[in-house]
Design an enzyme around this catalytic site. Structure first.
Site, PDB file in Angstrom:
ATOM      1  N   GLU A 107      20.683  95.292  79.520  1.00 40.26           N
ATOM      2  CA  GLU A 107      20.009  94.098  79.983  1.00 40.26           C
ATOM      3  C   GLU A 107      20.953  93.677  81.289  1.00 40.26           C
ATOM      4  OE1 GLU A 107      19.761  92.078  76.050  1.00 40.26           O
ATOM      5  OE2 GLU A 107      18.418  93.617  75.633  1.00 40.26           O
TER       6      GLU A 107
ATOM      7  N   GLU B 252      22.518 103.295  73.672  1.00 38.28           N
ATOM      8  CA  GLU B 252      21.257 102.461  73.456  1.00 38.28           C
ATOM      9  C   GLU B 252      20.133 102.809  74.206  1.00 38.28           C
ATOM     10  OE1 GLU B 252      22.738  98.416  71.523  1.00 38.28           O
ATOM     11  OE2 GLU B 252      22.489  98.111  73.688  1.00 38.28           O
TER      12      GLU B 252
ATOM     13  N   ASN C 238      24.522  91.957  68.094  1.00 42.16           N
ATOM     14  CA  ASN C 238      24.551  91.456  69.297  1.00 42.16           C
ATOM     15  C   ASN C 238      23.488  90.402  69.606  1.00 42.16           C
ATOM     16  OD1 ASN C 238      24.461  90.791  72.029  1.00 42.16           O
ATOM     17  ND2 ASN C 238      23.562  92.691  72.793  1.00 42.16           N
TER      18      ASN C 238
ATOM     19  N   LYS D 136      22.899  88.377  71.693  1.00 36.89           N
ATOM     20  CA  LYS D 136      22.221  88.027  73.142  1.00 36.89           C
ATOM     21  C   LYS D 136      22.101  86.353  73.369  1.00 36.89           C
ATOM     22  CE  LYS D 136      20.139  92.372  72.771  1.00 36.89           C
ATOM     23  NZ  LYS D 136      18.919  93.246  72.973  1.00 36.89           N
TER      24      LYS D 136
HETATM   25  P1  13P Z   1      17.617  95.335  68.907  1.00 38.03           P
HETATM   26  O1  13P Z   1      18.300  95.634  67.922  1.00 38.03           O
HETATM   27  O2  13P Z   1      16.813  94.073  69.078  1.00 38.03           O
HETATM   28  O3  13P Z   1      16.503  96.572  69.381  1.00 38.03           O
HETATM   29  O4  13P Z   1      18.809  95.315  70.370  1.00 38.03           O
HETATM   30  C1  13P Z   1      19.382  96.413  70.391  1.00 38.03           C
HETATM   31  C2  13P Z   1      20.471  95.869  71.363  1.00 38.03           C
HETATM   32  O5  13P Z   1      20.226  95.684  72.533  1.00 38.03           O
HETATM   33  C3  13P Z   1      21.887  95.618  70.845  1.00 38.03           C
HETATM   34  O6  13P Z   1      22.729  95.581  71.805  1.00 38.03           O
END
Ligand code: 13P
Length: 261
Positions: A99, A169, A9, A11
């Site tokens: 998020e 998560e 992901n 983001k």
């Molecule tokens: P990280 O691997 O940076 O902790 O992020 C996890 C995440 O939110 C994947 O959707």
């Protein structure tokens, strides 16, 4: 046996040049390679979906969107519909990421509408659920997970285990460097699978892929993948570097080879 999913992901990271560089590295390593039992997925920002579909053709890497509108079409400036994603042949879409729940006020009901919109277009949702640190410390993890599943999947019909994936998560593990232990993740994954067996069928519960997300990286992936109900990772930070992402695919391939030997 369920496939192992290595889903990145991205983001709100990477512009066009970085996307193209990453894709070139992936092509060099994966084009024509057998990825038996491993399903790599990457979720870039919207502007790069179509480009990445093309750039990664023949590598086995599947593309996911990070979000979708809960509306079908209309005057919703800035939104992208499931039909638009379908018109690009996007096979997967992340929904309900913590998020988006936190910064865009997405409720379980909105997430449910998004799942319905995606399934209508035969796009597979990757539904994210997870508790925050306060909830975990108060012993509320099970209640939170069950409520999110009930809310997001109310009246959602699933015909096959491959119709969607679930990503556990825990919010306290996202971007913090603090990964859940294999046992902590396994406990929740088992709980999710049991809920699916009751709500749907044993067959669906056994076949659906449940990913773990939260500070997954090459160094901790192997021990997480040893957990029987953990079918891969939804990975943020560590998926942004091609070498780390490729390393995680290698670890997953080794895991599959180990299972088959
Ligand atoms: P990280 O691997 O940076 O902790 O992020 C996890 C995440 O939110 C994947 O959707």
């Amino acid at each position: 046996m369920r496939e192992i999913v290595i889903a990145g992901n991205w983001k709100m990271y990477k512009g066009l040049n970085e996307v193209l560089e990453f894709c070139a590295e992936i092509r060099a390593q994966l084009k024509g390679k057998e990825l038996c039992g491993v399903l790599p997925i990457l979720a870039p920002a919207y502007p790069f979906l179509a480009i990445m579909m093309k750039e990664l053709e023949g590598t086995g890497v599947q593309i996911a969107a990070q979000n979708v509108s809960n509306h079908n079409e209309g005057a919703y400036t800035g939104e992208v519909s499931s039909a638009m994603l379908a018109s690009l042949s996007i096979p997967y879409c992340i929904v309900g990421h913590s998020e988006r729940r936190a910064y865009h006020s997405e409720s379980d009901e909105i997430i449910r509408e998004k799942i319905m919109a995606l399934l209508t277009e035969e796009i597979k949702p990757i539904l994210c659920i997870g508790e925050n640190l306060d909830q975990r410390n108060k012993g509320e993890t099970q209640r939170v997970i069950m409520e999110q599943l009930e809310g997001c999947l109310r009246n959602v019909t699933l015909y096959s285990p491959s119709d969607m994936m679930i990503a556990y998560e825990p919010i306290w593990a996202i971007g913090t460097g603090r990964t859940a232990s294999g046992e902590q993740a396994q406990e929740v994954h088992r709980m999710i699978r049991k809920w699916l067996a009751i709500r749907y069928t044993d067959e669906l519960a056994d076949g659906i892929k449940i990913l773990y997300g939260g500070s997954v990286k090459p160094e901790n992936l192997e021990r997480l993948l040893k957990m029987p109900d953990l079918d891969g990772g939804l990975i943020g930070g560590a998926s942004l570097k091609a070498d780390k992402y490729l390393k995680m695919i290698e670890i997953a391939l080794d895991q599959v080879a180990g299972r088959n030997s």
